[in-house]
Design an enzyme around this catalytic site. Structure first.
Site, PDB file in Angstrom:
ATOM      1  N   GLU A 286       0.800  -1.219   0.000  1.00  0.00           N
ATOM      2  CA  GLU A 286       0.000   0.000   0.000  1.00  0.00           C
ATOM      3  C   GLU A 286       0.838   1.276   0.000  1.00  0.00           C
ATOM      4  OE1 GLU A 286      -4.196  -0.484   1.650  1.00  0.00           O
ATOM      5  OE2 GLU A 286      -2.889  -1.027   3.327  1.00  0.00           O
TER       6      GLU A 286
ATOM      7  N   HIS B 107      -0.649   5.442   7.836  1.00  0.00           N
ATOM      8  CA  HIS B 107      -1.800   4.612   7.467  1.00  0.00           C
ATOM      9  C   HIS B 107      -1.937   3.505   8.507  1.00  0.00           C
ATOM     10  CE1 HIS B 107      -4.625   2.065   5.501  1.00  0.00           C
ATOM     11  NE2 HIS B 107      -3.765   1.063   5.466  1.00  0.00           N
TER      12      HIS B 107
ATOM     13  N   HIS C  75      -4.971   0.653  10.686  1.00  0.00           N
ATOM     14  CA  HIS C  75      -6.288   0.029  10.814  1.00  0.00           C
ATOM     15  C   HIS C  75      -6.749   0.206  12.262  1.00  0.00           C
ATOM     16  CE1 HIS C  75      -4.112  -2.762   7.748  1.00  0.00           C
ATOM     17  NE2 HIS C  75      -4.552  -1.657   7.145  1.00  0.00           N
TER      18      HIS C  75
ATOM     19  N   HIS D  40     -11.696  -0.788   6.033  1.00  0.00           N
ATOM     20  CA  HIS D  40     -10.247  -0.965   5.963  1.00  0.00           C
ATOM     21  C   HIS D  40      -9.523  -0.256   7.112  1.00  0.00           C
ATOM     22  CE1 HIS D  40      -6.424  -0.391   3.226  1.00  0.00           C
ATOM     23  NE2 HIS D  40      -6.121  -0.756   4.451  1.00  0.00           N
TER      24      HIS D  40
HETATM   25 MN    MN Z   1      -4.124  -1.019   5.074  1.00  0.00          MN
END
Ligand code: MN
Length: 240
Positions: free
Chosen positions: A81, A100, A102, A170
Site C-alpha cells: 500500500e 496509514h 487500521h 479498511h
Molecule cells: Mn491497510
C-alpha cells in the site's frame, strides 16, 4: 534504480522511532505504516520495507519516488500500500508525513459513513471532520487495499485538504507537516473515535466548532514535543 541523495540520518532515525511509537500507542499492530518526505528531495519519500512497524529499524528504511517505485534496493518486499503515501505527497506539497493504520476505534466510523469530528481540544486538527473514501467507486469489489497508483490517486482526491481520511472497511490515513505531527494525529484520531462513539451513545454531541478546532490545533502543535519526549522515553530508547 536511480541515484538519490542519502536522507538525513536523524530523519531516518526518527522515522524508525515513529514506527515503534505507533505500535506502543496502539495505532498499528502487525500492519500499518508511516512515511516521511525526503529532507532535500521533495519528490522522494522514506518508508520501511514490508515489516511489522514495531520491528522497523533504520536499516529497513528506503527511498521511493512519487510513482511508489523503490529508488534504493529493498531487502524483501515493499509495502503493497505504498501508493497511499506516494499519491498523497504528490497531491499535497505541504504534507511531510503520512500514517496509514487500521486503528480499531476508527473502523466503525468508516463503515457507517459517520465523520470523525473533534470532541475535545486534543483533536482540533479534525476541523470540520474527516474525509471518507469508498474504494468501490474506483475498484469495484476488491481486497480493499490501495495497491496501485490509480487507487492512491482516488484516495488522495477523496482526502482533499483534510488531515484524516476514513477508508470504508479498511482503516484510515492521516497526514501532517512533520513526523511528530502525523504521529500525534494518528494517536488522537484513534482516541477521538473512542470518545466520539461513547458520547454518541449518551446523547447529542457538541463538537468543537471549526474556529475552536483551529485554535486548539495551533495550541497543541506548539506542544507536540512534550508528548513526543514521553513516547520516546516509554520505549526505553530515549537519550539521557
Ligand atoms: Mn491497510
Amino acid at each position: 534504480m536511480s541515484t538519490v541523495i542519502a536522507p538525513d540520518a536523524e530523519l531516518v532515525r526518527k522515522l524508525a522511532l515513529a514506527n515503534r511509537i505507533l505500535y506502543a500507542r496502539g495505532v498499528v499492530d502487525g500492519f500499518g505504516h508511516i512515511s516521511v518526505r525526503h529532507n532535500s528531495t521533495p519528490d522522494v519519500f522514506l518508508l520501511s520495507r514490508s515489516r511489522a512497524p514495531a520491528l522497523v529499524d533504520a536499516s529497513d528504511i528506503g527511498c521511493y519516488n512519487l510513482d511508489g517505485e523503490p529508488l534504493t534496493p529493498v531487502d524483501g518486499n515493499p509495502y503493497l500500500e505504498r501508493f497511499i503515501h506516494s499519491e498523497i505527497y504528490r497531491a499535497r506539497p505541504e504534507v511531510v508525513a503520512v500514517v496509514h493504520s487500521h486503528s480499531p476505534s476508527v473502523i466503525p466510523f468508516g463503515i457507517t459513513g459517520q465523520r470523525l469530528r473533534p470532541v475535545f481540544h486534543m483533536s482540533g486538527f479534525l476541523g470540520s471532520g474527516s474525509a471518507h473514501f469508498e474504494i468501490r467507486d474506483t475498484a469495484g469489489e476488491s481486497d480493499l487495499l490501495i495497491r496501485s497508483p490509480e487507487l492512491g490517486k482516488a484516495l488522495a482526491a477523496a482526502m482533499g485538504n483534510c488531515a484524516c481520511v476514513l477508508m470504508r472497511g479498511h482503516g484510515s490515513t492521516v497526514a501532517g507537516g512533520s513526523i511528530e505531527q502525523a504521529v500525534y494525529r494518528a494517536v488522537y484520531a484513534e482516541l477521538n473515535a473512542k470518545l466520539q462513539a461513547e458520547g454518541m451513545k449518551l446523547g447529542e454531541v457538541q463538537y468543537l466548532t471549526e474556529a475552536e478546532g483551529a485554535l486548539a490545533a495551533a495550541a497543541n502543535d506548539s506542544q507536540i514535543g512534550r508528548a513526543w519526549a514521553l513516547w520516546e522515553r516509554e520505549l526505553g530508547l530515549a537519550k539521557g
